[in-house]
Scaffold this active site. Sequence first.
Site, mmCIF file in Angstrom:
data_model
loop_
_atom_site.group_PDB
_atom_site.id
_atom_site.type_symbol
_atom_site.label_atom_id
_atom_site.label_comp_id
_atom_site.label_asym_id
_atom_site.label_seq_id
_atom_site.Cartn_x
_atom_site.Cartn_y
_atom_site.Cartn_z
ATOM 1 C CG LEU A 1 8.696 3.216 -5.375
ATOM 2 C CD1 LEU A 1 8.168 2.799 -7.099
ATOM 3 C CD2 LEU A 1 9.073 1.824 -4.913
ATOM 4 C CE1 TYR B 1 5.852 12.878 -3.887
ATOM 5 C CE2 TYR B 1 4.625 10.992 -5.268
ATOM 6 C CZ TYR B 1 4.669 12.513 -5.025
ATOM 7 O OH TYR B 1 3.798 13.219 -5.419
ATOM 8 C CE1 TYR C 1 -6.730 3.108 -0.045
ATOM 9 C CE2 TYR C 1 -4.480 3.184 -0.706
ATOM 10 C CZ TYR C 1 -5.606 2.332 -0.465
ATOM 11 O OH TYR C 1 -5.453 1.614 -1.604
ATOM 12 C CB CYS D 1 -20.209 2.700 -19.553
ATOM 13 S SG CYS D 1 -19.424 3.739 -18.800
ATOM 14 C CB THR E 1 4.079 4.030 -7.079
ATOM 15 O OG1 THR E 1 4.348 5.467 -6.190
ATOM 16 C CG2 THR E 1 4.949 3.589 -8.109
ATOM 17 C CB CYS F 1 -22.937 3.935 -13.169
ATOM 18 S SG CYS F 1 -21.918 5.709 -13.571
ATOM 19 C CB CYS G 1 -19.733 -1.097 -15.923
ATOM 20 S SG CYS G 1 -19.459 -0.094 -14.178
ATOM 21 C CD GLU H 1 -2.517 -1.309 -0.240
ATOM 22 O OE1 GLU H 1 -3.026 0.852 -0.512
ATOM 23 O OE2 GLU H 1 -3.423 -1.505 -0.948
#
Length: 368
Positions: free
Chosen positions: A91, A93, A131, A210, A54, A219, A213, A48
């Site tokens: 990578l 950050y 998150y 869509c 990324t 939606c 989907c 995560e």
Amino acid sequence: MATDCISPILDSKCKQAFRRRLLAWYAKHERDLPWRKSQDPYRVWISEVMLQQTQVETVKPYFLRFLKAFPTVKNLAAAEESQVLRLWEGLGYYRRARGLHAAAKKIVAEHGGQFPRDVATLQTLPGIGRYTAGAIASIAFNQRAPILEANTIRLLARLLAYPDDPTKSVGQRLLWAMAEEILPRRDVARFNQALMELGSLVCTPTQPKCDACPVARNCAAFQEGLQNEIPRASVKMKFTDVREAVVVVRKNGKVIMRQCGPDERWAGLWDFPRFGIESEGPLFVEEELVAKVRDQTGITAKPGSLLTTIKHGVTRYRITLDCYTAQYKSGRLKGAMRWIRPAELAELPLSTTGRKLANRIIQSASGN
DNA sequence: AACACGGGGCG
DNA sequence: CGCCCAGTGTT
């Protein structure tokens, strides 16, 4: 339909149908990703954090290499930070790598090496925000914790036909509430991953599929033919062009390097003497190089040829980076500066531009 | 609320 | 070349 619902799909019957369709779709289309081999919270956590801003394909080889080097939180806690950064090289950050290392130490020291299971405690660890805490709690521990990230922001915004920028605080408040509302009682781990997978594979930024989907009927954007207008684009940050130079100052085959401080760009990584260039024209530039090298390193050096020019971007800066060689003349190294042999360059954690340059130096030192 | 923080992939 | 990416932390 209940009027206090955030959207039609939050009507409880619709909600159940939505979950069922989503999970059924996921059962068929779930990708075989390296971090899905188990629900080990350590693996979920590493993945995560690597996945923050990324892309999946970029992360795969880094994840495998990292897990091989540090299979457990204890291994990571015991590692040298430079080794963690070395494995993070490229990578971006890099604060994520430092946070990972610090959090591993904290988990060992304060939690007996056991991962916290609840969102609030997870969020006390460096690099774990709302998150990532929700992702670990739900995916590793199947807790009923919501998640909201790039894929699900887009997906939920379309489901609601949310007309404004969903990344602004008003939209975020709404979408976090929705992310929580739609959560099932059980199977949260699969449900949250299914949301992201659908956003990633079907509900794409451009040309959403869509027709493929499973929840198109839920939606609002699709029903109104607005799937290409929603989500509304956020205000784009505009770039500032800057010129910078790095100087490879050489003396007896060694070069000057320094470790970047904790509060600057590339914290913890090593870098060549580097600074902004203001002057125009080769003569004035050379003068500026000499002065700034002396100022930064304490060394007086004579600039040589322009090795290469690299263009790269950092945040809002579009950087044109001129790479020069220079020969040591006089003076003593000051501050955090060090003389480094080419062979040692291979071991130090560098930024991508630093590595490109270092590779040339290592090449020319060993080869010809 | 606005910024800083990297780098690569893709149309 | 511009947009986008399994965000977080600081100001």
